[in-house]
Design a protein around this motif. Structure first.
Motif, PDB file in Angstrom:
ATOM      1  N   ALA A  49       0.843  -1.201   0.000  1.00 45.29           N
ATOM      2  CA  ALA A  49       0.000   0.000   0.000  1.00 45.29           C
ATOM      3  C   ALA A  49       0.873   1.244   0.000  1.00 45.29           C
ATOM      4  O   ALA A  49       1.886   1.307   0.693  1.00 45.29           O
ATOM      5  N   MET A  50       0.475   2.224  -0.800  1.00 43.21           N
ATOM      6  CA  MET A  50       1.163   3.518  -0.808  1.00 43.21           C
ATOM      7  C   MET A  50       0.188   4.619  -1.200  1.00 43.21           C
ATOM      8  O   MET A  50      -0.906   4.333  -1.697  1.00 43.21           O
ATOM      9  N   ALA A  51       0.575   5.843  -0.927  1.00 39.24           N
ATOM     10  CA  ALA A  51      -0.267   6.975  -1.306  1.00 39.24           C
ATOM     11  C   ALA A  51      -0.527   6.895  -2.808  1.00 39.24           C
ATOM     12  O   ALA A  51       0.391   6.635  -3.583  1.00 39.24           O
ATOM     13  N   ASN A  52      -1.766   7.093  -3.211  1.00 39.65           N
ATOM     14  CA  ASN A  52      -2.131   6.941  -4.616  1.00 39.65           C
ATOM     15  C   ASN A  52      -1.600   8.072  -5.494  1.00 39.65           C
ATOM     16  O   ASN A  52      -1.327   7.866  -6.665  1.00 39.65           O
ATOM     17  N   ILE A  53      -1.425   9.255  -4.955  1.00 40.26           N
ATOM     18  CA  ILE A  53      -0.981  10.392  -5.761  1.00 40.26           C
ATOM     19  C   ILE A  53       0.549  10.492  -5.699  1.00 40.26           C
ATOM     20  O   ILE A  53       1.141  10.608  -4.634  1.00 40.26           O
ATOM     21  N   VAL A  55       4.317  11.673  -5.690  1.00 39.82           N
ATOM     22  CA  VAL A  55       4.977  12.843  -5.126  1.00 39.82           C
ATOM     23  C   VAL A  55       5.595  13.735  -6.201  1.00 39.82           C
ATOM     24  O   VAL A  55       5.910  14.892  -5.946  1.00 39.82           O
ATOM     25  N   HIS A  56       5.734  13.235  -7.401  1.00 36.96           N
ATOM     26  CA  HIS A  56       6.363  14.005  -8.470  1.00 36.96           C
ATOM     27  C   HIS A  56       5.399  14.981  -9.145  1.00 36.96           C
ATOM     28  O   HIS A  56       5.565  16.177  -9.064  1.00 36.96           O
ATOM     29  N   ARG A  57       4.371  14.465  -9.768  1.00 34.69           N
ATOM     30  CA  ARG A  57       3.472  15.322 -10.546  1.00 34.69           C
ATOM     31  C   ARG A  57       1.999  15.016 -10.337  1.00 34.69           C
ATOM     32  O   ARG A  57       1.191  15.173 -11.253  1.00 34.69           O
ATOM     33  N   ASP A  58       1.633  14.558  -9.152  1.00 33.86           N
ATOM     34  CA  ASP A  58       0.226  14.343  -8.799  1.00 33.86           C
ATOM     35  C   ASP A  58      -0.526  13.397  -9.729  1.00 33.86           C
ATOM     36  O   ASP A  58      -1.714  13.576  -9.971  1.00 33.86           O
ATOM     37  N   ARG A  59       0.135  12.402 -10.247  1.00 37.27           N
ATOM     38  CA  ARG A  59      -0.533  11.385 -11.073  1.00 37.27           C
ATOM     39  C   ARG A  59      -1.018  10.246 -10.197  1.00 37.27           C
ATOM     40  O   ARG A  59      -0.448   9.956  -9.153  1.00 37.27           O
ATOM     41  N   GLU A  60      -2.066   9.553 -10.623  1.00 36.83           N
ATOM     42  CA  GLU A  60      -2.605   8.420  -9.866  1.00 36.83           C
ATOM     43  C   GLU A  60      -1.767   7.174 -10.106  1.00 36.83           C
ATOM     44  O   GLU A  60      -1.700   6.662 -11.222  1.00 36.83           O
ATOM     45  N   ARG A  63      -3.105   3.874 -11.717  1.00 29.84           N
ATOM     46  CA  ARG A  63      -3.123   3.730 -13.176  1.00 29.84           C
ATOM     47  C   ARG A  63      -1.783   3.223 -13.711  1.00 29.84           C
ATOM     48  O   ARG A  63      -1.616   3.049 -14.906  1.00 29.84           O
ATOM     49  N   GLY A  64      -0.834   3.007 -12.785  1.00 29.35           N
ATOM     50  CA  GLY A  64       0.496   2.533 -13.171  1.00 29.35           C
ATOM     51  C   GLY A  64       0.553   1.025 -13.233  1.00 29.35           C
ATOM     52  O   GLY A  64      -0.468   0.332 -13.265  1.00 29.35           O
ATOM     53  N   MET A  65       1.777   0.509 -13.212  1.00 29.95           N
ATOM     54  CA  MET A  65       1.981  -0.937 -13.283  1.00 29.95           C
ATOM     55  C   MET A  65       3.164  -1.332 -12.422  1.00 29.95           C
ATOM     56  O   MET A  65       4.015  -0.511 -12.099  1.00 29.95           O
ATOM     57  N   ILE A  66       3.201  -2.604 -12.058  1.00 24.44           N
ATOM     58  CA  ILE A  66       4.319  -3.149 -11.293  1.00 24.44           C
ATOM     59  C   ILE A  66       5.371  -3.670 -12.269  1.00 24.44           C
ATOM     60  O   ILE A  66       5.052  -4.382 -13.208  1.00 24.44           O
ATOM     61  N   PHE A  67       6.619  -3.276 -12.032  1.00 25.74           N
ATOM     62  CA  PHE A  67       7.745  -3.766 -12.821  1.00 25.74           C
ATOM     63  C   PHE A  67       8.934  -3.906 -11.881  1.00 25.74           C
ATOM     64  O   PHE A  67       9.331  -2.932 -11.228  1.00 25.74           O
ATOM     65  N   GLN A  68       9.495  -5.100 -11.778  1.00 25.41           N
ATOM     66  CA  GLN A  68      10.640  -5.399 -10.930  1.00 25.41           C
ATOM     67  C   GLN A  68      10.415  -4.924  -9.491  1.00 25.41           C
ATOM     68  O   GLN A  68      11.224  -4.205  -8.924  1.00 25.41           O
ATOM     69  N   ASP A  69       9.293  -5.321  -8.921  1.00 23.45           N
ATOM     70  CA  ASP A  69       8.937  -5.015  -7.534  1.00 23.45           C
ATOM     71  C   ASP A  69       8.779  -3.521  -7.257  1.00 23.45           C
ATOM     72  O   ASP A  69       8.892  -3.075  -6.115  1.00 23.45           O
ATOM     73  N   ARG A  70       8.514  -2.747  -8.302  1.00 23.01           N
ATOM     74  CA  ARG A  70       8.311  -1.304  -8.121  1.00 23.01           C
ATOM     75  C   ARG A  70       7.033  -0.883  -8.843  1.00 23.01           C
ATOM     76  O   ARG A  70       6.719  -1.391  -9.922  1.00 23.01           O
ATOM     77  N   LEU A  71       6.317   0.041  -8.226  1.00 20.07           N
ATOM     78  CA  LEU A  71       5.112   0.595  -8.832  1.00 20.07           C
ATOM     79  C   LEU A  71       5.536   1.786  -9.681  1.00 20.07           C
ATOM     80  O   LEU A  71       6.106   2.757  -9.172  1.00 20.07           O
ATOM     81  N   VAL A  72       5.285   1.685 -10.980  1.00 19.74           N
ATOM     82  CA  VAL A  72       5.732   2.695 -11.935  1.00 19.74           C
ATOM     83  C   VAL A  72       4.595   3.675 -12.204  1.00 19.74           C
ATOM     84  O   VAL A  72       3.495   3.282 -12.599  1.00 19.74           O
ATOM     85  N   CYS A  73       4.874   4.957 -11.977  1.00 14.80           N
ATOM     86  CA  CYS A  73       3.890   6.013 -12.200  1.00 14.80           C
ATOM     87  C   CYS A  73       3.610   6.150 -13.698  1.00 14.80           C
ATOM     88  O   CYS A  73       4.539   6.160 -14.507  1.00 14.80           O
ATOM     89  N   GLY A  75       2.711   8.746 -15.278  1.00  8.96           N
ATOM     90  CA  GLY A  75       3.046  10.078 -15.780  1.00  8.96           C
ATOM     91  C   GLY A  75       4.435  10.174 -16.372  1.00  8.96           C
ATOM     92  O   GLY A  75       4.616  10.318 -17.570  1.00  8.96           O
ATOM     93  N   HIS A  76       5.442  10.074 -15.527  1.00 11.60           N
ATOM     94  CA  HIS A  76       6.824  10.227 -15.972  1.00 11.60           C
ATOM     95  C   HIS A  76       7.683   9.011 -15.623  1.00 11.60           C
ATOM     96  O   HIS A  76       8.901   9.105 -15.582  1.00 11.60           O
ATOM     97  N   GLN A  77       7.037   7.891 -15.333  1.00  9.16           N
ATOM     98  CA  GLN A  77       7.675   6.598 -15.101  1.00  9.16           C
ATOM     99  C   GLN A  77       8.622   6.569 -13.897  1.00  9.16           C
ATOM    100  O   GLN A  77       9.565   5.787 -13.867  1.00  9.16           O
ATOM    101  N   TRP A  78       8.350   7.396 -12.889  1.00  8.34           N
ATOM    102  CA  TRP A  78       9.096   7.226 -11.641  1.00  8.34           C
ATOM    103  C   TRP A  78       8.679   5.881 -11.081  1.00  8.34           C
ATOM    104  O   TRP A  78       7.497   5.525 -11.112  1.00  8.34           O
ATOM    105  N   ALA A  79       9.626   5.118 -10.532  1.00  5.28           N
ATOM    106  CA  ALA A  79       9.356   3.760 -10.058  1.00  5.28           C
ATOM    107  C   ALA A  79       9.637   3.668  -8.560  1.00  5.28           C
ATOM    108  O   ALA A  79      10.777   3.828  -8.130  1.00  5.28           O
ATOM    109  N   PHE A  80       8.590   3.404  -7.780  1.00  8.09           N
ATOM    110  CA  PHE A  80       8.683   3.359  -6.329  1.00  8.09           C
ATOM    111  C   PHE A  80       8.672   1.919  -5.834  1.00  8.09           C
ATOM    112  O   PHE A  80       7.750   1.161  -6.148  1.00  8.09           O
ATOM    113  N   ASP A  81       9.689   1.558  -5.054  1.00  8.62           N
ATOM    114  CA  ASP A  81       9.783   0.224  -4.475  1.00  8.62           C
ATOM    115  C   ASP A  81       8.547  -0.027  -3.609  1.00  8.62           C
ATOM    116  O   ASP A  81       8.207   0.808  -2.763  1.00  8.62           O
TER     117      ASP A  81
END
Length: 133
Positions: A49-53, A55-60, A63-73, A75-81
């Motif tokens: 679980a993580m905040a849905n918005i 921290v970079h550009r307020d994207r949901e 609407r992203g996807m999981i890739f290599q154990d990271r949730l990819v935004c 918007g600009h493909q920031w990837a959060f473990d």
């Protein structure tokens, strides 16, 4: 590195999300936690679980996807473990929340994000028992 703050004076507030089967089927569910939304998902054999918005550009992030154990935004493909919320490429943190399984139901502790140390985020291997409690 900066990290999310957690207020230990706030009493826990566990929200019932859905059954494990429902989360596995839908992949991600957005939970209304009052002032913010939390995205709760299932990856491999456990919830996260993580905040849905973002921290970079307020994207949901839902609407992203999981890739290599990271949730990819999306918007600009920031990837959060998913274990600690850290984006190593940007040295930024996405707030994460504690999850718990109770009788095949997933709950999220929505009162405050988990505080993760820089050393833990960078050095620690994934641990299903730590992130699911």
């Amino acid at each position: 590195m900066t990290k999310p703050d957690a207020d230990s004076t706030v009493p826990p507030r566990w929200l019932k999300v859905a059954s494990t089967a429902e989360i596995q089927r839908r992949k991600m569910i957005v939970v209304d936690a009052g002032e913010l939304d939390i995205v709760v998902g299932w990856h491999e054999d456990r919830p996260y679980a993580m905040a849905n918005i973002c921290v970079h550009r307020d994207r949901e992030l839902a609407r992203g996807m999981i890739f290599q154990d990271r949730l990819v935004c999306p918007g600009h493909q920031w990837a959060f473990d998913i274990d600690n919320g850290y984006c190593r490429e940007r040295d930024r943190w996405q707030p994460i929340y504690r999850t718990e399984l109770r009788n095949d139901m997933v709950y999220v502790e929505a009162s405050a994000p988990i505080s993760i140390s820089s050393e833990t985020a960078v050095a620690a291997p994934r641990s299903a028992s730590e992130s699911a409690t």
